[in-house]
Write an enzyme that holds these catalytic residues in place. Sequence first.
Site, mmCIF file in Angstrom:
data_model
loop_
_atom_site.group_PDB
_atom_site.id
_atom_site.type_symbol
_atom_site.label_atom_id
_atom_site.label_comp_id
_atom_site.label_asym_id
_atom_site.label_seq_id
_atom_site.Cartn_x
_atom_site.Cartn_y
_atom_site.Cartn_z
ATOM 1 N N HIS A 224 98.876 84.327 48.111
ATOM 2 C CA HIS A 224 98.846 83.722 49.441
ATOM 3 C C HIS A 224 98.395 82.264 49.390
ATOM 4 O O HIS A 224 99.055 81.384 49.948
ATOM 5 C CB HIS A 224 97.914 84.524 50.348
ATOM 6 N N HIS A 239 98.781 76.370 49.701
ATOM 7 C CA HIS A 239 97.833 75.270 49.854
ATOM 8 C C HIS A 239 97.551 74.572 48.520
ATOM 9 O O HIS A 239 96.465 74.027 48.346
ATOM 10 C CB HIS A 239 96.519 75.794 50.436
ATOM 11 N N LYS A 278 107.047 75.017 57.632
ATOM 12 C CA LYS A 278 105.619 75.147 57.900
ATOM 13 C C LYS A 278 105.187 73.870 58.587
ATOM 14 O O LYS A 278 105.266 72.781 58.007
ATOM 15 C CB LYS A 278 104.813 75.389 56.629
#
Length: 338
Positions: A224, A239, A278
């Site tokens: 994730h 990220h 995103k």
Amino acid sequence: MWGRVLLTASLLVTLCQLSATKRVLAHNCVNRCSTIVDQRYNCQCNPRCHQYNNCCPDKVRLCGGGPSSQTRPGRPAPKATRAELTTLFTSLWNADVNRVQLNLNLQSQTSTKSNADTTSQSLFNTLSSRILSKPTYKTFMVLLNNYEHNVGRVEDRSQAEKNEENAFLNAITATPVMKKTRDFWKRKGLVGPSMTDFKNKLREMWFDTYSRSRGVKDSSGFEHVFVGEIKNGAVTGLHNWLQFYNEEKHNRLNYMGWIYKRKRGIIGLKFKWLNKIKSISTIQFGPSPELDIAILSTCFLINPANGNCQFNIDSDKFTVKVYKDTRSPSKIGSAFLQ
């Protein structure tokens, strides 16, 4: 007459059942997992509903996530103060010999509301093979193709992939950054005394799988946070700057512009990954894989109030948001810079 009475009663029961069903549907997260507030309903299914105490009862079960502060009532105080974290993380930053100074092609600023691509070129110009040949970078990059990106599909964690995870853990735990991190964890009672204890704790947090959807083991903290996932048609996570570079290089990610810039390489940016936009992701560009793992793991373990891990690096202020998997609270649900 009795026939009419029975018919009327039957209709009333049916209407009550329909009304009850409508109320149930209006107060759950079925097909409502989203990043936005839906004012039509009294309860919400977005990631910030925990902060405002207005989540639907099945939000965590259907949509996942939940701040670490939500794991149990009467939670103990954080296991480290802001001052202690500031001292540790400043020390780790200075010890990060593998940190990279990047020359990014930022181009145009954009906004979260615009879907226009304001850039004509890639974010990365190039990345030296000398950087990617460093042990922690090399073993990190190997991990990036181990995952099924779509939530709801089981992760086949093969023995070969577990060996790659172990190689990465061996590489990072040999660095000055992770040696300092291990010493801090031991002093705080966050991990057992042996190196095996340290690696097992990292493995459990980052690589052990759990379910985000349908009860199947379809996700992990590493997937994730560092790789990214597709859930309900939207990009979640992702990220990490090395994954951004890797996906852009292979034409799977299109950089669409930056939204904000902060000190020490922190950039909020917009991109399209696997044909899904995103609207914003915060990424710190330049730190080594070991520094990212050290800071995010420590923030996760100290159990910060409201999931907000706050600290300074020198005089620069930071907040890392941490989430636990609510059914497996020893595993990272998400962790990222705000």
